[in-house]
Design an enzyme around this catalytic site. Structure first.
Site, PDB file in Angstrom:
ATOM      1  N   GLU A  87     -13.795  -8.746  20.034  1.00 33.99           N
ATOM      2  CA  GLU A  87     -12.712  -9.514  19.420  1.00 33.99           C
ATOM      3  C   GLU A  87     -12.687 -10.941  19.941  1.00 33.99           C
ATOM      4  O   GLU A  87     -13.168 -11.224  21.049  1.00 33.99           O
ATOM      5  CB  GLU A  87     -11.355  -8.866  19.736  1.00 33.99           C
TER       6      GLU A  87
ATOM      7  N   HIS B 132      -7.366  -7.205  33.710  1.00 36.84           N
ATOM      8  CA  HIS B 132      -6.840  -6.574  32.489  1.00 36.84           C
ATOM      9  C   HIS B 132      -5.924  -5.392  32.799  1.00 36.84           C
ATOM     10  O   HIS B 132      -5.654  -4.574  31.917  1.00 36.84           O
ATOM     11  CB  HIS B 132      -7.975  -6.131  31.565  1.00 36.84           C
TER      12      HIS B 132
ATOM     13  N   ARG C 224       1.388   7.861  23.998  1.00 37.51           N
ATOM     14  CA  ARG C 224       1.930   8.526  25.182  1.00 37.51           C
ATOM     15  C   ARG C 224       3.061   7.677  25.748  1.00 37.51           C
ATOM     16  O   ARG C 224       3.339   6.579  25.250  1.00 37.51           O
ATOM     17  CB  ARG C 224       0.834   8.671  26.241  1.00 37.51           C
TER      18      ARG C 224
ATOM     19  N   LYS D 275      -9.917   2.550  18.998  1.00 41.98           N
ATOM     20  CA  LYS D 275      -9.376   1.227  18.704  1.00 41.98           C
ATOM     21  C   LYS D 275      -9.923   0.701  17.379  1.00 41.98           C
ATOM     22  O   LYS D 275      -9.225   0.047  16.606  1.00 41.98           O
ATOM     23  CB  LYS D 275      -9.703   0.265  19.845  1.00 41.98           C
TER      24      LYS D 275
END
Length: 669
Positions: A200, A235, A292, A116
């Protein structure tokens, strides 16, 4: 085109790939672990090869064995599905080296997007907007805490190699950062073998919108519109829909262009998903790219009329994309609900067990069920506890939502706890119905989604009683010998010389017991529930279904018996009861006082307090890991942790005592 492919996955996605391959005339090879020897994907495939033990690390994650199976069976290509090795660049390289086509992007594209942090750095150069945060390589806890303070709370800690909600924690205050970071890293290393994280800014009231992209080896790229995946728990996505409600054409084009730019930047080939965090004002930030096929791809298929697995196969075989961007259209609205074996009332704790009864809604042009299990299969502790994906389509969102509510009401599962009733409440709550969407919807609607247990409706008790009586009568008829046939001594018509036949049936829901009086009468019974009396008659229709006349009302229901358990399905709801045996005196099933027991099989990760500690209600006592997610066992009340019955690293079974706990006595005046 390939003549044979191997599917390096299991469950519903393996079954989904087999369906398309069969339609295209392509033979399929399944791989399976010791736990999946008789799994549905194994039964459906043309061939199957065992590749190891029950744990994924001993089977589905062992690239060498999967490649050996492909070469031994003559498979020309490997489809990785999602999860497991689907985003593993080393596996993609190994396939290429072995002369087997990897049905996915090139290894270098997986590498570019696999981290990421690295992906965000690349997107920043490409001009794709990013969420404010720290995406670098420094990983010292103190430094990351400094970055969190600089960004400003709340922040989100995310595993750099993560996905599926694993290794992700929201932190609202500096005091909670260290514990959240430790837990996040521990979960990330277990799930992905990499504890690198990024930090973040947590966007308040964000929407999670993702763009489906496709690229081919001829330099063509398209986006197949968007999916709104905002409704999440821990999440992890619960409901997904396409198109995103309220999406304006200009915003769709901007997000689609940004997604295609992201794919083009890494020379992407095949199916991919670019995920964005979107503000309510229309601004959006790049979050990650999943290299994917996504779990929620069916909603895109339903609104475009396309088969994305077929597109994957054609692109992997070197063919150009079947359609150009200006040929793609959105038609109608689709919603997907993930049917899980889990208990929403216990923090979405996974449930394992045998599927004694599994009856999905009937498939049609409006209703689709993608599943990897059938009645008689097991939900094991080794893999994700998904039972199925329920997908509906209609011409607009209100109509699709009505379809979803009806389909959920028809879905019947017995043997494990499921989230079906929760999904029913979720699709009817005001926020979702009105498309007031954000990732905090479940928390915001908590009181509506987790209501206090309601008393069972009267007809549920009565239907359970009628099912019991009809089953007894059928059993009696089925066991009589030819000589006994017609004997008055075996008749269950309630005839007595001087009075009517009377008896009692007792059922229970939790601690509440309900006694139903039964008086035989011509052609049926009179049932007494408290002061209420009603005449009843009915007939069994097979597979647990029955048709019952209660007073003036005739209804159809399903009552499934498993041991002393009775599951009643009526009017779109399911009710769990227990049949109380005639000689039961109560108390035998009560949980032993003083102990906290394991809610499921799993591994003890950490003990969080010292034996002898006095703790408050809700204090975390230990962390256990099951199905690749961490679960915290907390103190049920103020009291003392007398001793732990386990140690970090221990494997524990369902129901085993974990903690000797002594609750503080309540002083009474």
């Amino acid at each position: 085109m390939f003549s044979k492919i191997l599917i390096a996955n299991r469950g519903e996605i393996a079954c989904r790939i087999i369906k398309t391959a069969r339609r295209m005339g392509i033979a399929t090879v399944a791989v399976y672990s010791a736990a999946d020897a008789n799994a549905r994907h194994v039964r459906l495939a043309d061939e199957a090869v065992q590749i190891g033990g029950a744990e994924a690390k001993d089977s589905y994650l062992v690239a060498e064995r999967i490649l050996q199976a492909a070469l031994a069976t003559g498979a020309q290509a490997v489809h990785p599905g999602y999860g497991f090795l689907s985003e593993n660049d080393v596996f993609a390289d190994a396939c290429a080296a072995a002369g087997v086509v990897f049905i996915g992007p090139p290894a270098q594209a997986i590498r570019a997007m696999g981290s990421k942090s690295a992906a965000k750095a690349l997107m920043e150069k490409t001009g794709v907007p990013l969420t404010p945060g720290y995406h670098g390589d420094r990983q010292e806890p103190d430094f990351l805490a400094e970055q969190a303070a600089r960004i400003g709370y709340p922040v989100l800690i995310k595993a750099s190699a993560g996905g599926g909600g694993k290794g992700m924690r929201r932190v609202d205050a500096a005091a909670d950062f260290e514990a959240a970071l430790t837990s996040c890293r521990r979960e990330a290393i277990n799930a992905f073998g990499d504890d690198h994280v990024l930090v973040e800014k947590y966007v308040l009231k964000p929407r999670h919108i993702e763009i489906q992209v496709f690229g081919d080896t001829h330099g063509n790229y398209v986006y197949l519109f968007e999916r709104d995946c905002s409704v999440q728990r821990r999440h992890q996505k619960v409901l997904e829909e396409a198109p995103a409600p309220g999406m304006q054409p200009e915003r769709r084009a901007a997000m689609g262009e940004a997604a295609v730019n992201a794919a083009r930047a890494v020379a992407y080939v095949g199916a991919g998903t670019v995920e964005f965090i979107a503000n309510q004002d229309g601004s959006f930030y790049f979050m990650e790219m999943n290299t994917r096929l996504q779990v929620e791809h069916p909603v895109t298929e339903m609104i475009t009329g396309l088969d994305l697995v077929e597109w994957q196969l054609r692109v992997a075989a070197g063919q150009p994309l079947p359609l150009a961007q200006d040929q793609l259209r959105i038609h109608g609205h689709a919603i997907e609900a993930r049917i899980y074996a889990e208990d929403p009332d216990k923090g979405f704790l996974p449930s394992i067990g045998h599927l004694h009864h599994l009856s999905p809604p009937v498939a049609s042009e409006h209703v689709r069920v993608d599943t990897g299990v059938e009645q008689g299969d097991d939900i094991t502790p080794f893999y994700d506890p998904m039972i199925a994906k329920l997908i509906v389509w209609d011409h607009d969102r209100p109509s699709a939502l009505a379809r979803m509510r009806k389909a959920l009401g028809e879905y019947q599962v017995v043997g494990v706890t499921s989230n079906i009733e929760f999904l029913g409440r979720l699709t009817t709550c005001a926020s979702f119905a009105n498309a007031d969407l954000d990732t905090g919807l479940i928390e915001r609607e908590h009181d509506n989604l987790f209501p206090s247990p309601a008393a069972l409706p009267e007809n549920a008790w009565l239907l359970a009683a009628v099912a019991e009586l009809l089953t007894e009568a059928r059993h009696a008829r089925g066991t009589e010998t030819a000589a006994e046939r017609g004997s008055p001594w075996l008749a269950l018509d309630g005839w007595r010389l001087n009075a009517s036949s009377q008896r009692l049936l007792t059922f229970a829901q939790g601690e509440h017991k309900q006694v139903i009086g039964v008086t035989a009468q011509s052609g049926g019974w009179e049932l007494s529930l408290g002061e209420h009396k009603v005449s009843a008659r009915g007939q069994l229709l097979g597979h647990g279904q029955l048709q019952v006349q209660l007073g003036e009302r005739r209804t159809k229901a399903t009552v499934v018996a498993s041991g002393e358990r009775r599951q009643v399905f009526v009017d779109g709801h399911g009710y769990a009861l227990q049949r109380v045996p005639l000689l039961d005196v109560g108390g035998g099933a009560a949980e032993q006082a003083g102990g906290l027991r394991s809610p499921m099989p799993g591994k003890i990760v950490a003990l969080l307090v010292a034996p002898g500690s006095s703790v408050e209600e809700g204090t975390p006592l230990l962390v256990m890991e099951a199905m690749k997610m961490e679960h915290t066992i907390t103190a049920p009340a103020r009291g003392v942790v007398k001793a732990f019955c386990c140690a970090a690293g221990d494997q524990v079974t369902d129901g085993i005592e974990l903690v000797e706990f002594e609750a503080e006595s309540v002083e009474t005046a």
